[in-house]
Design an enzyme around this catalytic site. Structure first.
Site, PDB file in Angstrom:
ATOM      1  N   GLU A  55       0.812  -1.215   0.000  1.00 28.99           N
ATOM      2  CA  GLU A  55       0.000   0.000   0.000  1.00 28.99           C
ATOM      3  C   GLU A  55       0.850   1.272   0.000  1.00 28.99           C
ATOM      4  O   GLU A  55       1.705   1.454   0.865  1.00 28.99           O
ATOM      5  CB  GLU A  55      -0.914   0.001   1.217  1.00 28.99           C
ATOM      6  CG  GLU A  55      -1.929   1.121   1.213  1.00 28.99           C
ATOM      7  CD  GLU A  55      -3.084   0.815   2.138  1.00 28.99           C
ATOM      8  OE1 GLU A  55      -4.063   0.208   1.654  1.00 28.99           O
ATOM      9  OE2 GLU A  55      -3.001   1.151   3.329  1.00 28.99           O
ATOM     10  N   LYS A  57       0.843   4.683   1.009  1.00 29.90           N
ATOM     11  CA  LYS A  57       0.049   5.411   2.005  1.00 29.90           C
ATOM     12  C   LYS A  57       0.906   6.537   2.582  1.00 29.90           C
ATOM     13  O   LYS A  57       1.703   6.306   3.504  1.00 29.90           O
ATOM     14  CB  LYS A  57      -0.403   4.450   3.103  1.00 29.90           C
ATOM     15  CG  LYS A  57      -1.242   5.092   4.184  1.00 29.90           C
ATOM     16  CD  LYS A  57      -1.908   4.051   5.068  1.00 29.90           C
ATOM     17  CE  LYS A  57      -0.922   3.238   5.872  1.00 29.90           C
ATOM     18  NZ  LYS A  57      -1.612   2.360   6.853  1.00 29.90           N
ATOM     19  N   LYS A 116      -7.973   2.531  -2.657  1.00 26.84           N
ATOM     20  CA  LYS A 116      -8.301   2.488  -1.234  1.00 26.84           C
ATOM     21  C   LYS A 116      -8.944   3.818  -0.846  1.00 26.84           C
ATOM     22  O   LYS A 116      -8.297   4.856  -0.826  1.00 26.84           O
ATOM     23  CB  LYS A 116      -7.016   2.259  -0.415  1.00 26.84           C
ATOM     24  CG  LYS A 116      -7.229   2.109   1.091  1.00 26.84           C
ATOM     25  CD  LYS A 116      -7.701   0.720   1.429  1.00 26.84           C
ATOM     26  CE  LYS A 116      -7.679   0.509   2.949  1.00 26.84           C
ATOM     27  NZ  LYS A 116      -6.296   0.339   3.478  1.00 26.84           N
ATOM     28  N   GLU A 161     -14.407  -5.301   2.527  1.00 28.68           N
ATOM     29  CA  GLU A 161     -13.723  -5.394   3.822  1.00 28.68           C
ATOM     30  C   GLU A 161     -14.714  -5.669   4.941  1.00 28.68           C
ATOM     31  O   GLU A 161     -15.748  -5.011   5.054  1.00 28.68           O
ATOM     32  CB  GLU A 161     -12.969  -4.103   4.109  1.00 28.68           C
ATOM     33  CG  GLU A 161     -12.252  -4.099   5.447  1.00 28.68           C
ATOM     34  CD  GLU A 161     -11.511  -2.803   5.705  1.00 28.68           C
ATOM     35  OE1 GLU A 161     -10.565  -2.524   4.939  1.00 28.68           O
ATOM     36  OE2 GLU A 161     -11.888  -2.067   6.629  1.00 28.68           O
ATOM     37  N   ASN A 182     -10.227  -7.070   8.165  1.00 27.51           N
ATOM     38  CA  ASN A 182      -9.435  -6.019   8.783  1.00 27.51           C
ATOM     39  C   ASN A 182      -9.206  -6.363  10.252  1.00 27.51           C
ATOM     40  O   ASN A 182     -10.159  -6.465  11.032  1.00 27.51           O
ATOM     41  CB  ASN A 182     -10.156  -4.672   8.662  1.00 27.51           C
ATOM     42  CG  ASN A 182      -9.271  -3.499   9.033  1.00 27.51           C
ATOM     43  OD1 ASN A 182      -8.211  -3.660   9.630  1.00 27.51           O
ATOM     44  ND2 ASN A 182      -9.716  -2.305   8.690  1.00 27.51           N
ATOM     45  N   GLU A 212      -5.784  -8.045   6.386  1.00 29.60           N
ATOM     46  CA  GLU A 212      -5.458  -6.626   6.371  1.00 29.60           C
ATOM     47  C   GLU A 212      -5.109  -6.137   7.776  1.00 29.60           C
ATOM     48  O   GLU A 212      -5.725  -6.555   8.751  1.00 29.60           O
ATOM     49  CB  GLU A 212      -6.650  -5.798   5.883  1.00 29.60           C
ATOM     50  CG  GLU A 212      -7.226  -6.181   4.551  1.00 29.60           C
ATOM     51  CD  GLU A 212      -8.479  -5.373   4.228  1.00 29.60           C
ATOM     52  OE1 GLU A 212      -9.228  -5.798   3.343  1.00 29.60           O
ATOM     53  OE2 GLU A 212      -8.719  -4.341   4.887  1.00 29.60           O
ATOM     54  N   SER A 213      -4.150  -5.229   7.853  1.00 32.26           N
ATOM     55  CA  SER A 213      -3.790  -4.481   9.073  1.00 32.26           C
ATOM     56  C   SER A 213      -3.022  -5.327  10.090  1.00 32.26           C
ATOM     57  O   SER A 213      -3.332  -6.489  10.326  1.00 32.26           O
ATOM     58  CB  SER A 213      -5.025  -3.887   9.769  1.00 32.26           C
ATOM     59  OG  SER A 213      -5.652  -2.922   8.968  1.00 32.26           O
TER      60      SER A 213
END
Length: 272
Positions: A55, A57, A116, A161, A182, A212-213
């Site tokens: 990602e 970001k 995103k 998500e 997530n 994710e995360s």
């Protein structure tokens, strides 16, 4: 949608800004010929890499500071490090993203690019062409099926998500083919890798599953893969430092882990 008061203040602010942008699309309906995300994951697997969406970001409410590097250069280095796909933030107010950045990145690389953002209205789908768009089940509870259909009608692949089993069931019932779990709780912003492990066991086999995360190390990557992740989406852990080296470390997590295990067995069986 859940009561906004149940969300963390930073998330409420993000959601409020998304609703303010709703209905403000460019007016022209986009039509996309996407790069195949599942095929990109399969190529990574065949090459011995962990399928990874890296990602781009610049900043976020859960990190400190802003990365000022050219996002295109960062994206190219992520791909050089072995990323199967990229995620590009287009949310401007809290993440420093833009549709211009996504367009520039997608023109520069040959892997699928995920947009995103916090899409809550069909018009927002027309802001920019990407290969994949994100829909967050918690934010579009009543409109998920309609937005999913609208996105697919434009040619987008869709990553839905979720955070818990109830959201997963809604996503599957709406027809989601790719689901991201997530690990970050949007109410408290607490990250728990156990979230993925608890939700993943209920995901149908035909659904592509993305963790994710909170994935910050090769050990975390192996843990998520062992729990059933077809791919990983990683932002902060890649953006913090040398993005090419960080990407390469994660995509090699399983190969290097096997080597470490073999070294451990050799030492155990043939002590010096």
């Amino acid at each position: 949608m859940d009561d906004p008061d149940e969300l963390a203040p930073a998330v409420r602010s993000i959601l409020s800004a998304a609703h303010e942008r709703a209905g403000s699309g460019p007016g022209e309906r986009v039509s996309v010929s996407p790069r195949d995300l599942d095929a990109a994951f399969e190529r990574a697997e065949a090459d011995g890499r962990v399928p990874l969406i890296a990602e781009v970001k610049p900043t976020s409410p859960t990190t400190e500071g802003t990365r000022e590097d050219d996002p295109v250069a960062l994206a190219e280095r992520m791909v050089a490090g072995g990323a199967a796909a990229l995620s590009v933030l287009t949310e401007p107010d809290h993440f420093g993203g833009s549709v211009d950045t996504l367009e520039r990145v997608r023109d520069a690389v040959d892997v699928p690019v995920l947009r995103k953002d916090f899409v809550v209205d069909e018009a927002q789908l027309d802001a920019v062409e990407s290969d994949v768009v994100l829909l967050i089940a918690r934010f579009v509870e009543d409109d998920l099926a309609d937005l999913l259909a609208a996105a697919r009608d434009r040619g987008f692949q869709v990553l839905v998500e979720v955070h818990d089993r109830e959201e997963l069931e809604r996503a599957v019932d709406a027809g989601a083919a790719t689901v991201g779990v997530n690990n970050r709780d949007l109410a408290e912003l607490v990250v728990d890798l156990g979230t993925f492990e608890s939700v993943a066991r209920h995901v149908p086999d035909e659904v592509t599953l993305i963790a994710e995360s909170g994935i910050g190390s090769p050990a975390d990557a192996r843990r998520m893969r062992a729990a059933g992740a077809d791919a990983l989406l990683v932002g902060s852990a890649i953006m913090d430092g040398d993005v090419e080296a960080n990407t390469r470390e994660l995509v090699r997590a399983e190969a290097d882990g096997d080597a470490d295990d073999e070294d451990h067995r050799d030492t155990t069986e043939h002590p010096t």
